[in-house]
Each structure stands twice: as C-alpha cells, then as structure tokens.
Motif scaffolding. Structure first.
Motif, PDB file in Angstrom:
ATOM      1  N   VAL A 120       0.862  -1.184   0.000  1.00  0.00           N
ATOM      2  CA  VAL A 120       0.000   0.000   0.000  1.00  0.00           C
ATOM      3  C   VAL A 120       0.897   1.231   0.000  1.00  0.00           C
ATOM      4  CG1 VAL A 120      -1.422   1.408   1.543  1.00  0.00           C
ATOM      5  CG2 VAL A 120      -2.129  -0.917   1.005  1.00  0.00           C
ATOM      6  N   ILE A 121       0.507   2.237  -0.783  1.00  0.00           N
ATOM      7  CA  ILE A 121       1.260   3.485  -0.890  1.00  0.00           C
ATOM      8  C   ILE A 121       0.378   4.637  -0.417  1.00  0.00           C
ATOM      9  CG2 ILE A 121       2.355   5.108  -2.498  1.00  0.00           C
ATOM     10  CD1 ILE A 121       2.893   2.690  -4.338  1.00  0.00           C
ATOM     11  N   GLY A 122       0.938   5.566   0.348  1.00  0.00           N
ATOM     12  CA  GLY A 122       0.144   6.710   0.772  1.00  0.00           C
ATOM     13  C   GLY A 122       0.997   7.817   1.348  1.00  0.00           C
ATOM     14  N   GLY A 123       0.340   8.928   1.703  1.00  0.00           N
ATOM     15  CA  GLY A 123       1.096  10.021   2.262  1.00  0.00           C
ATOM     16  C   GLY A 123       0.241  11.173   2.729  1.00  0.00           C
ATOM     17  N   PHE A 124       0.893  12.092   3.405  1.00  0.00           N
ATOM     18  CA  PHE A 124       0.264  13.304   3.931  1.00  0.00           C
ATOM     19  C   PHE A 124       0.661  14.497   3.079  1.00  0.00           C
ATOM     20  CE2 PHE A 124       0.586  17.131   6.587  1.00  0.00           C
ATOM     21  CZ  PHE A 124      -0.737  17.231   7.061  1.00  0.00           C
TER      22      PHE A 124
END
Length: 239
Positions: A120-124
């Motif tokens: 899973v890839i994500g960010g702020f």
C-alpha cells in the motif's frame, strides 16, 4: 546509448512487524518534513507506532532540493511546484523523476519477497500527491493508495491515466482519502474535488471529512487508516 538514471538511496525510517512480514506500507511525509518526523507525528497522535504483526511500515525522507514556492530555498520535497494552487500546471519533470526513484524502494520490497498486491502506498499533503502519481500511474497493481490532506491539480495527468487504464479493462488500487474541513493550507474543497473527479473517471474512491481538523493528523483519522490498511493487507496467517 541513453544515460542510466542513478538509483537514489533514501534515508529511511521503518517500523518492523512483530511477526513475519507479508506486506508493506510506504508512507510519504509532507513538504519540509522527514520520514523520521512523520513517524514521530503519527506515534504522537496514536499514542503508539502505526504497527502491525505482519506489515512493515516504511517512512522514506525526500531529498533536499530547491523549492519554487520557497523562492528556491532548499527543502525536503518530493517534487517542485510552480505554486501551491489547484489551477497550476504540474511540474511533471520532477514528479516523474521522483516516481522513478521511489520505484527503487518498491523494488527492494519485491526483492525481499513481498508481492506488489501486498503493498500500500500513501502520504500526507505533498506525500499524498506523490502517492497519487506513484500508485495510479506507475504502480497501479498495488493493493491501495491513501491520501491525507492533499489534492491533485485540476488538469493532472493522473486523471487521464486512471481513465485510460479503466477503459482498457485494467484494475486500479482502491483509494482512501481524508481531509479536515478547517484545513487552511490545502482547502477541503480541493481534496473533495479531487476525489469526485477520480470517482467520475471510474476509480473506487472513498472520501472522509473530519470536522474542525486543520492541516494535520488526528486520532480518528489514524484509527480509520489503520483499519483500512488491514482491510487491504489482511494477515494471511503465515506468521
């Protein structure tokens, strides 16, 4: 012969699983932050690390580069921007260069035996925008993408990439998007419009508003994120 792009090595902070690793999360910080800083912030909000029995959570740090919105001053940013504004064109050269560099982090996980559909890839903030490009354009076979307090430019190439992939009958990662209604840096409506345009293009996207939340993380958001990650990356029981 074309020159080979050198592989960029990132400063990395990671939270290892308590058992045998079978999945990975790549969590990208916002502009001017570091991987270590994001981990500390998440830990402060949750009261503990974002940790799992079977998932390794990776927090890379963006390299220092001149950043146009700061009049060219050096900052840890994933890409350059002409302005922090929804109507501006994207700085694709720096975005694509970073997509290629972050691909090496994903490749390291693949080399360690973690399949793409278990990532899973994500960010702020800026990390969320980077995640859109990385997951939807370059690695659409990951398990999911999460985006916190972020947005895409109105004419983003991500929208076209999503439409073309779905028209070709190919899948895309599920999207979780969260945004505070009182965000005074990235307006809530920018995030909401991004989600609406992606859903219109055919992407499976959910958008969650957090009343009164500014450009920050909160406990309810982090608990939602943790549950969502587990839904995308369940423990296979092999640990």
């Amino acid at each position: 012969m074309a020159a080979t792009r050198p592989v960029r090595k990132f400063r990395m902070c990671a939270v290892s699983p308590s058992g045998k690793q079978s999945a990975s999360v790549l969590f990208l910080h916002g502009s001017g932050d570091t991987g270590r800083g994001l981990r500390a912030w998440v830990k402060d909000v949750l009261g503990r690390d974002l940790a799992f029995s079977h998932i390794r959570v990776l927090y890379p740090t963006a390299p220092s580069r001149p950043y146009t919105p700061m009049r060219g001053a050096l900052s840890n940013v994933w890409f350059d921007r002409h302005k922090v504004y929804q109507d501006c064109p994207e700085h694709l050269e720096s975005i694509d260069d970073m997509c290629a560099s972050l691909g090496s982090v994903i490749q390291d996980e693949l080399n360690a035996g973690i399949p793409k559909h278990r990532i899973v890839i994500g960010g702020f903030s800026m990390g969320g925008a980077m995640s859109f490009h990385l997951a939807c354009r370059q690695h659409p076979d990951v398990a999911g993408v999460f985006v916190l307090s972020s947005f895409l430019n109105k004419d983003s190439v991500v929208y076209q990439a999503v439409e073309e992939r779905l028209q070709a009958g190919r899948s895309l990662p599920e999207l979780l998007q969260c945004h505070g209604t009182s965000d005074d840096l990235v307006p809530h409506q920018w995030g909401e419009q991004t989600s609406a345009l992606l859903r219109r293009a055919g992407m499976n996207a959910s958008f969650h508003s957090f009343p009164g939340l500014h450009h920050e993380l909160c406990l309810a958001e982090m608990e939602l994120l943790k549950s969502w990650i587990l839904s995308r990356l369940p423990d296979t029981g092999s640990s």
